[in-house]
Design a protein around this motif. Structure first.
Motif, PDB file in Angstrom:
ATOM      1  N   TYR A 426      -7.539 -83.633  27.829  1.00  0.00           N
ATOM      2  CA  TYR A 426      -6.655 -82.568  28.312  1.00  0.00           C
ATOM      3  C   TYR A 426      -7.060 -81.207  27.742  1.00  0.00           C
ATOM      4  O   TYR A 426      -7.586 -81.107  26.634  1.00  0.00           O
ATOM      5  CB  TYR A 426      -5.198 -82.867  27.934  1.00  0.00           C
ATOM      6  CG  TYR A 426      -4.736 -84.229  28.373  1.00  0.00           C
ATOM      7  CD1 TYR A 426      -4.491 -84.497  29.716  1.00  0.00           C
ATOM      8  CD2 TYR A 426      -4.571 -85.265  27.452  1.00  0.00           C
ATOM      9  CE1 TYR A 426      -4.082 -85.753  30.126  1.00  0.00           C
ATOM     10  CE2 TYR A 426      -4.158 -86.518  27.844  1.00  0.00           C
ATOM     11  CZ  TYR A 426      -3.923 -86.759  29.191  1.00  0.00           C
ATOM     12  OH  TYR A 426      -3.535 -88.002  29.603  1.00  0.00           O
ATOM     13  N   ASP A 427      -6.735 -80.168  28.506  1.00  0.00           N
ATOM     14  CA  ASP A 427      -6.948 -78.794  28.049  1.00  0.00           C
ATOM     15  C   ASP A 427      -5.829 -78.392  27.102  1.00  0.00           C
ATOM     16  O   ASP A 427      -4.648 -78.734  27.328  1.00  0.00           O
ATOM     17  CB  ASP A 427      -6.974 -77.830  29.241  1.00  0.00           C
ATOM     18  CG  ASP A 427      -8.164 -78.078  30.151  1.00  0.00           C
ATOM     19  OD1 ASP A 427      -9.209 -78.535  29.650  1.00  0.00           O
ATOM     20  OD2 ASP A 427      -8.033 -77.823  31.370  1.00  0.00           O
ATOM     21  N   VAL A 428      -6.175 -77.638  26.076  1.00  0.00           N
ATOM     22  CA  VAL A 428      -5.161 -77.168  25.140  1.00  0.00           C
ATOM     23  C   VAL A 428      -4.439 -75.957  25.732  1.00  0.00           C
ATOM     24  O   VAL A 428      -4.940 -75.307  26.655  1.00  0.00           O
ATOM     25  CB  VAL A 428      -5.782 -76.793  23.780  1.00  0.00           C
ATOM     26  CG1 VAL A 428      -6.446 -77.990  23.136  1.00  0.00           C
ATOM     27  CG2 VAL A 428      -6.765 -75.640  23.940  1.00  0.00           C
ATOM     28  N   VAL A 429      -3.265 -75.679  25.192  1.00  0.00           N
ATOM     29  CA  VAL A 429      -2.523 -74.490  25.601  1.00  0.00           C
ATOM     30  C   VAL A 429      -3.182 -73.265  24.977  1.00  0.00           C
ATOM     31  O   VAL A 429      -3.353 -73.206  23.752  1.00  0.00           O
ATOM     32  CB  VAL A 429      -1.053 -74.582  25.159  1.00  0.00           C
ATOM     33  CG1 VAL A 429      -0.286 -73.336  25.588  1.00  0.00           C
ATOM     34  CG2 VAL A 429      -0.396 -75.827  25.721  1.00  0.00           C
ATOM     35  N   PRO A 430      -3.567 -72.264  25.757  1.00  0.00           N
ATOM     36  CA  PRO A 430      -4.187 -71.067  25.183  1.00  0.00           C
ATOM     37  C   PRO A 430      -3.250 -70.358  24.207  1.00  0.00           C
ATOM     38  O   PRO A 430      -2.040 -70.271  24.447  1.00  0.00           O
ATOM     39  CB  PRO A 430      -4.455 -70.183  26.413  1.00  0.00           C
ATOM     40  CG  PRO A 430      -4.443 -71.122  27.572  1.00  0.00           C
ATOM     41  CD  PRO A 430      -3.484 -72.205  27.224  1.00  0.00           C
ATOM     42  N   GLN A 431      -3.803 -69.876  23.134  1.00  0.00           N
ATOM     43  CA  GLN A 431      -2.991 -69.198  22.136  1.00  0.00           C
ATOM     44  C   GLN A 431      -2.284 -67.984  22.717  1.00  0.00           C
ATOM     45  O   GLN A 431      -1.178 -67.650  22.293  1.00  0.00           O
ATOM     46  CB  GLN A 431      -3.856 -68.762  20.950  1.00  0.00           C
ATOM     47  CG  GLN A 431      -4.243 -69.888  20.005  1.00  0.00           C
ATOM     48  CD  GLN A 431      -3.042 -70.469  19.278  1.00  0.00           C
ATOM     49  OE1 GLN A 431      -2.571 -71.559  19.599  1.00  0.00           O
ATOM     50  NE2 GLN A 431      -2.529 -69.738  18.319  1.00  0.00           N
ATOM     51  N   TRP A 432      -2.906 -67.301  23.684  1.00  0.00           N
ATOM     52  CA  TRP A 432      -2.289 -66.073  24.191  1.00  0.00           C
ATOM     53  C   TRP A 432      -0.983 -66.367  24.912  1.00  0.00           C
ATOM     54  O   TRP A 432      -0.127 -65.475  25.019  1.00  0.00           O
ATOM     55  CB  TRP A 432      -3.257 -65.304  25.083  1.00  0.00           C
ATOM     56  CG  TRP A 432      -3.602 -65.957  26.407  1.00  0.00           C
ATOM     57  CD1 TRP A 432      -4.667 -66.753  26.671  1.00  0.00           C
ATOM     58  CD2 TRP A 432      -2.881 -65.827  27.638  1.00  0.00           C
ATOM     59  NE1 TRP A 432      -4.670 -67.154  27.984  1.00  0.00           N
ATOM     60  CE2 TRP A 432      -3.580 -66.583  28.613  1.00  0.00           C
ATOM     61  CE3 TRP A 432      -1.727 -65.132  28.033  1.00  0.00           C
ATOM     62  CZ2 TRP A 432      -3.152 -66.685  29.931  1.00  0.00           C
ATOM     63  CZ3 TRP A 432      -1.308 -65.229  29.346  1.00  0.00           C
ATOM     64  CH2 TRP A 432      -2.004 -65.998  30.280  1.00  0.00           C
ATOM     65  N   TRP A 433      -0.774 -67.601  25.372  1.00  0.00           N
ATOM     66  CA  TRP A 433       0.525 -67.949  25.953  1.00  0.00           C
ATOM     67  C   TRP A 433       1.628 -67.788  24.903  1.00  0.00           C
ATOM     68  O   TRP A 433       2.684 -67.209  25.172  1.00  0.00           O
ATOM     69  CB  TRP A 433       0.513 -69.394  26.455  1.00  0.00           C
ATOM     70  CG  TRP A 433      -0.299 -69.621  27.706  1.00  0.00           C
ATOM     71  CD1 TRP A 433      -1.241 -68.804  28.244  1.00  0.00           C
ATOM     72  CD2 TRP A 433      -0.220 -70.753  28.573  1.00  0.00           C
ATOM     73  NE1 TRP A 433      -1.771 -69.353  29.381  1.00  0.00           N
ATOM     74  CE2 TRP A 433      -1.159 -70.560  29.614  1.00  0.00           C
ATOM     75  CE3 TRP A 433       0.530 -71.919  28.586  1.00  0.00           C
ATOM     76  CZ2 TRP A 433      -1.350 -71.477  30.639  1.00  0.00           C
ATOM     77  CZ3 TRP A 433       0.345 -72.851  29.598  1.00  0.00           C
ATOM     78  CH2 TRP A 433      -0.587 -72.628  30.612  1.00  0.00           C
ATOM     79  N   PHE A 434       1.387 -68.323  23.726  1.00  0.00           N
ATOM     80  CA  PHE A 434       2.375 -68.241  22.646  1.00  0.00           C
ATOM     81  C   PHE A 434       2.571 -66.802  22.195  1.00  0.00           C
ATOM     82  O   PHE A 434       3.704 -66.341  22.012  1.00  0.00           O
ATOM     83  CB  PHE A 434       1.923 -69.088  21.453  1.00  0.00           C
ATOM     84  CG  PHE A 434       1.883 -70.559  21.710  1.00  0.00           C
ATOM     85  CD1 PHE A 434       3.040 -71.322  21.678  1.00  0.00           C
ATOM     86  CD2 PHE A 434       0.683 -71.192  21.981  1.00  0.00           C
ATOM     87  CE1 PHE A 434       3.008 -72.686  21.901  1.00  0.00           C
ATOM     88  CE2 PHE A 434       0.632 -72.556  22.195  1.00  0.00           C
ATOM     89  CZ  PHE A 434       1.795 -73.304  22.170  1.00  0.00           C
ATOM     90  N   TYR A 435       1.473 -66.075  22.008  1.00  0.00           N
ATOM     91  CA  TYR A 435       1.575 -64.713  21.490  1.00  0.00           C
ATOM     92  C   TYR A 435       2.249 -63.782  22.490  1.00  0.00           C
ATOM     93  O   TYR A 435       2.987 -62.865  22.101  1.00  0.00           O
ATOM     94  CB  TYR A 435       0.193 -64.182  21.125  1.00  0.00           C
ATOM     95  CG  TYR A 435      -0.487 -64.957  20.022  1.00  0.00           C
ATOM     96  CD1 TYR A 435       0.264 -65.576  19.030  1.00  0.00           C
ATOM     97  CD2 TYR A 435      -1.875 -65.073  19.969  1.00  0.00           C
ATOM     98  CE1 TYR A 435      -0.341 -66.299  18.016  1.00  0.00           C
ATOM     99  CE2 TYR A 435      -2.498 -65.793  18.942  1.00  0.00           C
ATOM    100  CZ  TYR A 435      -1.719 -66.407  17.981  1.00  0.00           C
ATOM    101  OH  TYR A 435      -2.316 -67.125  16.975  1.00  0.00           O
ATOM    102  N   THR A 436       2.012 -64.021  23.779  1.00  0.00           N
ATOM    103  CA  THR A 436       2.668 -63.194  24.799  1.00  0.00           C
ATOM    104  C   THR A 436       4.176 -63.399  24.761  1.00  0.00           C
ATOM    105  O   THR A 436       4.958 -62.433  24.793  1.00  0.00           O
ATOM    106  CB  THR A 436       2.120 -63.537  26.196  1.00  0.00           C
ATOM    107  OG1 THR A 436       0.707 -63.300  26.228  1.00  0.00           O
ATOM    108  CG2 THR A 436       2.803 -62.692  27.264  1.00  0.00           C
TER     109      THR A 436
END
Length: 754
Positions: A426-436
């Motif tokens: 599986y692909d990981v959740v991009p960090q920028w999703w959390f930071y946004t």
């Protein structure tokens, strides 16, 4: 405490029956179960089928409904005399047959979304384990309370002031959503690391596997689902009695029946306002209302809680009261209210400026200091001790292990078999999703506090300081929770900090506490759910979407339910003016309100500092810090005595910590049921216990919830509260239990002692 560390007993028992797989789902022998944690190796499967659909039509429909229903029910019950907590386990069990029914009946033809290339099927195949996990994550968002709703409640129902609904809505959403940022920052260390194993999740894993593996009904017995339905029907039917026909059986007192005119007897016998000797209840909501289900609490924790309860309630409190510590006889023996020096309830309006809604020092100097009941004073002292004891207990008993595991988590690049499977498939959740999300939510939090005429009183620097505290504590407390299942709270520390820095502003105090304490708690909840998805091999992006949508829906429903009840139920939370038999007493919010007076209006310096009456309570910090030391020393001297390590001083010290708002009758019933099931039944009928114990708990909770809703919407909403008689009162008929016993003190309804 809904998930407790000793639930591993059940997890281990189920896992021995299920047996761990040794190879990965692709049929190769490359992935052996190399998890460094034995309980994980025994419980969690290392197989995975990436082809299983996850975010299906069934997931969205059942997940959103579960989330909304649990959010509504838990907020609905939160205002009642016994605020029953409905956990996600109830939804976890209920949605299984519904999901299978949908898989058997819905059409399989694909539906194309107009003007797009997207299409989906109402029925992509059999109802599978991954759908079930995501629905439960949805439900878990709904089952976790929204702390910020307490601020809205005390503003409208206790301070009788207005608050802009948009500011209130932003407050509920931002306090719940801030945790996503911290979860994104620390997920590498608290989710990917095999040493951060989150013990409570193993119970969920075991239950998921039990529900999805083929089960044959034993001869003369029933399947788990059949057993759940039988308990549900029985609980649903019976709750008509305590909820509507005979509310008094939620708390009964033999002592008060015998000595009707004795204040001392009422103080000793009342289960609602006294020591509860001889009190009992015939109502599941009394058993599980404040302390959670005793069926889901391990035996060793029950014994620690019982020891703490007995020491505080039956030794410390009586000695303090009858020797008149802190003028204890001038006030009730147990009460969460605040009092003046004459024994009457403290008139907050005299020390609070109505225009500015801030502390009125001149009024305070003229009116006098705040006094607490002796039990409430000890409750704060014990909360100080619990915080200190948690830190020293974890350091002594788990410090070396935590340090080794934390170092290993920083050094381990690949993790265990579960981490490798997740990264491979599986692909990981991009960090920028959390930071946004973090940036947007911080902006909205500043708007909620600085905008709308600064109704919440907290300035921008207070919001940022609270956020910094949450960021600072998330990793260490996350490590403690992920390895020991103990989660120290920041509520006392946050109240102290803002109380000293920004005194005299009650809403600023509770808002700061919520942004600092709850955003960290939410982060740990998100990380725990991420780890559950990690164990169950759920695509991380699907987990993220479900958590995000679930949190928004749950926060909205909690807010909407509270706003609806606060604006439609006459005299809600006002126990003096409520109709007879009305359950809307808001015990938790009553404590929250009085805490806002103590920490916010008057401030810690005038309560527990050099200007207050209770400065000696600060010695509890020292006591708590030293308390775990004797047990640790004994465990080192006598390592063969395993029971010594089961002495958990943070749990023992906080044994009676839920009083108030819980009452002694809640504890007595909870302890009785817990000891019976976790010692008698567990030892004599271990097979039955492992198969039915948690399902029994879920069925009892669900039955009570459904009948309470039915009664309310069909009868009580129309003020049809049953035939007026002795048993209609939601009371234990011990009216003198709250009376003072000091000579010359006059309180309405109480005798005056000479």
């Amino acid at each position: 405490m809904e998930h407790s560390e000793s639930n591993l007993v059940a997890a281990s028992y189920e896992s021995k029956k299920l047996g761990p797989e040794n190879y990965a789902g692709d049929g190769t022998a490359d992935e052996v179960n190399d998890s460094p944690i034995e309980q994980v190796r025994l419980t969690v499967s290392i197989t995975d089928d990436p082809s299983l659909p996850c975010l299906t039509f069934r997931t969205w429909i059942l997940g959103i409904i579960s989330c909304a229903v649990l959010a509504f029910l838990n907020q609905f019950f939160g205002y009642r005399q016994n605020p029953l907590y409905i956990s996600s386990v109830s939804a976890q069990i209920v949605v299984l047959p519904i999901g299978k029914l949908m898989a058997a009946t819905l059409p399989t033809k694909s539906i194309r979304v107009p003007a797009t290339k997207w299409s989906f099927s109402l029925n992509p195949g059999p109802f599978n384990l991954k759908e079930h996990v995501l629905i439960t994550i949805f439900a878990n968002s709904g089952s976790n309370s929204v702390y910020a709703v307490g601020i809205i409640t005390i503003v409208k129902a206790f301070y009788h002031r207005g608050i802009h609904p948009l500011a209130a809505m932003l407050l509920t959403q931002t306090t719940q959503m801030l945790g996503y940022g911290w979860a994104g920052v620390f997920r590498k260390f608290l989710v990917d690391s095999p040493y951060m194993w989150w013990p409570s999740n193993l119970v969920q894993v075991s239950l998921f596997r039990a529900l999805h593996e083929d089960e044959v009904r034993p001869k003369g017995g029933s399947t788990r689902l059949q057993f759940f339905l039988m308990v549900l029907v029985a609980s649903f039917s019976y709750y008509t009695v305590p909820n509507y026909l005979f509310p008094s059986i939620t708390a009964l007192s033999v002592v008060c029946w015998i000595w009707k005119d004795s204040v001392t007897a009422h103080q000793i016998g009342s289960g609602l306002r006294g020591l509860g000797i001889g009190s009992f209840a015939l109502d599941w909501s009394t058993v599980a209302g404040f302390l959670g289900s005793p069926l889901a609490t391990p035996g060793f924790a029950i014994m620690n809680i019982m020891a703490g309860f007995i020491i505080v309630v039956y030794i410390l409190a009586p000695i303090a009261y009858w020797t008149n510590w802190y003028e204890a006889k001038w006030f009730p023996i147990i009460s969460s209210h605040v009092f003046n020096s004459d024994g009457g309830e403290y008139n907050v309006s005299l020390v609070l400026n109505e225009t500015s809604f801030q502390f009125n020092r001149q009024g305070y100097d003229e009116y006098g200091k705040i006094n607490l009941s002796i039990f409430f004073a000890f409750a704060y002292g014990l909360s100080f001790a619990t915080l200190a004891a948690t830190l020293s207990h974890v350091a002594l008993f788990h410090g070396r292990t935590i340090w080794q595991q934390t170092r290993a988590s920083f050094q381990d690049k690949f993790g265990d078999v579960h981490t490798r499977i997740m990264k491979k498939n599986y692909d990981v959740v991009p960090q920028w999703w959390f930071y946004t999300i973090l940036a947007v939510v911080i902006g909205l939090a500043l708007l909620a506090c600085e905008g709308f005429g600064r109704q919440l009183q907290l300035p921008y620097w207070g919001v940022l300081l609270a956020i910094a505290l949450a960021l600072l504590f998330t990793l260490p407390i996350g490590v403690i929770t992920a390895t020991t299942n103990q989660q120290p709270g920041l509520n006392v520390i946050t109240e102290l900090i803002i109380g000293y820095m920004y005194p005299g502003k009650p809403l600023a105090n509770v808002a700061f506490k919520t942004y600092g304490y709850i955003s960290m708690t939410q982060a740990i909840m998100f990380l725990s759910d991420f780890k559950l998805g990690h164990y169950m091999k759920i695509p991380p992006k699907s987990m993220f979407i479900v958590q995000l949508v679930g949190t928004v829906i749950a926060s909205s429903v909690y807010f909407g339910t509270s706003w609806w009840l606060l604006t439609t139920v006459d005299n809600i939370c006002d126990t003096r003016n409520l109709a007879a038999g009305s359950p809307w007493t808001c015990p938790g919010d009553d404590v929250f309100y009085n805490a806002s007076i103590i920490w916010g209006v008057v401030g810690p310096q005038r309560m527990f500092g050099n200007l207050g009456l209770y400065s000696k309570m600060n010695y509890f910090f020292l006591f708590g810090f030293l308390a775990p030391l004797p047990a640790w020393i004994l465990s080192r001297i006598f390592p063969e005595q395993k029971w010594i390590r089961l002495i958990n001083m943070p749990i023992l010290i906080s044994g009676a910590g839920a009083i108030p708002p819980a009452r002694t009758v809640n504890y007595l019933c909870w302890l009785t049921v817990g000891i019976f099931f976790n010692f008698v039944v567990y030892k004599r009928y271990k097979g039955w216990w492992a198969r039915h114990n948690y399902i029994l708990s879920a069925g009892l909770d669900a039955g009570v919830a459904f009948m309470a809703m039915l009664c309310y919407f069909t009868l009580q909403v129309r003020d049809i509260n049953g035939t007026k008689w002795w048993g209609l009162d939601l009371d234990d008929h011990c009216p003198l239990a709250s009376c003072p016993t000091a000579p010359g003190i006059k309180v309405e309804g109480c005798p005056v002692f000479k």
